[in-house]
Design a protein around this motif. Structure first.
Motif, PDB file in Angstrom:
ATOM      1  N   LEU A 128       8.101  -2.583   9.505  1.00 30.78           N
ATOM      2  CA  LEU A 128       7.211  -1.488   9.156  1.00 30.78           C
ATOM      3  C   LEU A 128       6.943  -0.661  10.406  1.00 30.78           C
ATOM      4  CD1 LEU A 128       4.631  -3.527   7.042  1.00 30.78           C
ATOM      5  CD2 LEU A 128       6.522  -2.156   6.187  1.00 30.78           C
ATOM      6  N   ALA A 177       8.915   1.463   5.513  1.00 30.08           N
ATOM      7  CA  ALA A 177       9.363   0.072   5.406  1.00 30.08           C
ATOM      8  C   ALA A 177      10.886   0.010   5.325  1.00 30.08           C
ATOM      9  CB  ALA A 177       8.756  -0.582   4.172  1.00 30.08           C
ATOM     10  N   MET A 193       1.991  -2.145  -0.261  1.00 35.48           N
ATOM     11  CA  MET A 193       1.796  -1.754   1.136  1.00 35.48           C
ATOM     12  C   MET A 193       0.338  -1.400   1.322  1.00 35.48           C
ATOM     13  SD  MET A 193       5.277   0.467   1.800  1.00 35.48           S
ATOM     14  CE  MET A 193       4.978   0.752   3.545  1.00 35.48           C
ATOM     15  N   GLY A 235       2.827  -5.223   4.636  1.00 29.68           N
ATOM     16  CA  GLY A 235       3.518  -5.364   3.369  1.00 29.68           C
ATOM     17  C   GLY A 235       3.453  -6.799   2.871  1.00 29.68           C
TER      18      GLY A 235
END
Length: 122
Positions: free
Chosen positions: A4, A24, A31, A95
């Motif tokens: 990320l 991502a 997220m 995430g």
């Protein structure tokens, strides 16, 4: 492993706006954005599910922050309006690998970005 990458932090005066982005490298069930001010614990700010795009927010930012995402780009955004000095913190994108990990608890997230600093002056 999903990577990320955040961008968009900076300095702004109270009442101003900033937009954070988080890209991502792979799939995540949701997220979310977290923040951590010096001497404080990391707290959940907002999150968005990949499927359905349902969102969730911590009470202190409701009505001021908006989270959104572009699934084609695997990118989430956090639009922050009416910023206050108490919003000053390092903001992290996270995430979750599975839907049941989604929420505002940082310990449930699998992947983290490096963070981007947000500073709001009065």
């Amino acid at each position: 492993q999903v990577q990320l990458v955040e961008s968009g932090g900076g300095s702004v005066q109270a009442g101003g706006s900033l937009r954070l982005s988080c890209a991502a490298s792979g799939y995540t069930a949701c997220m979310s954005w977290f923040r951590q001010a010096p001497g404080k614990e990391r707290e959940g700010v907002a999150g968005i599910y990949t499927i359905g795009r349902n969102t969730f927010y911590t009470d202190s930012v409701k009505g001021r922050f908006t989270i959104s995402r572009d699934n084609a780009k695997n990118t989430a955004y956090l639009q922050m309006n009416s910023l206050k000095p108490e919003d000053t913190a390092m903001y992290y994108c996270a995430g979750a690998a599975n839907v049941w990990n989604c929420g505002l608890a940082p310990e449930r997230y699998n992947f983290w970005g490096q963070g981007t600093q947000v500073a709001v002056s009065s």
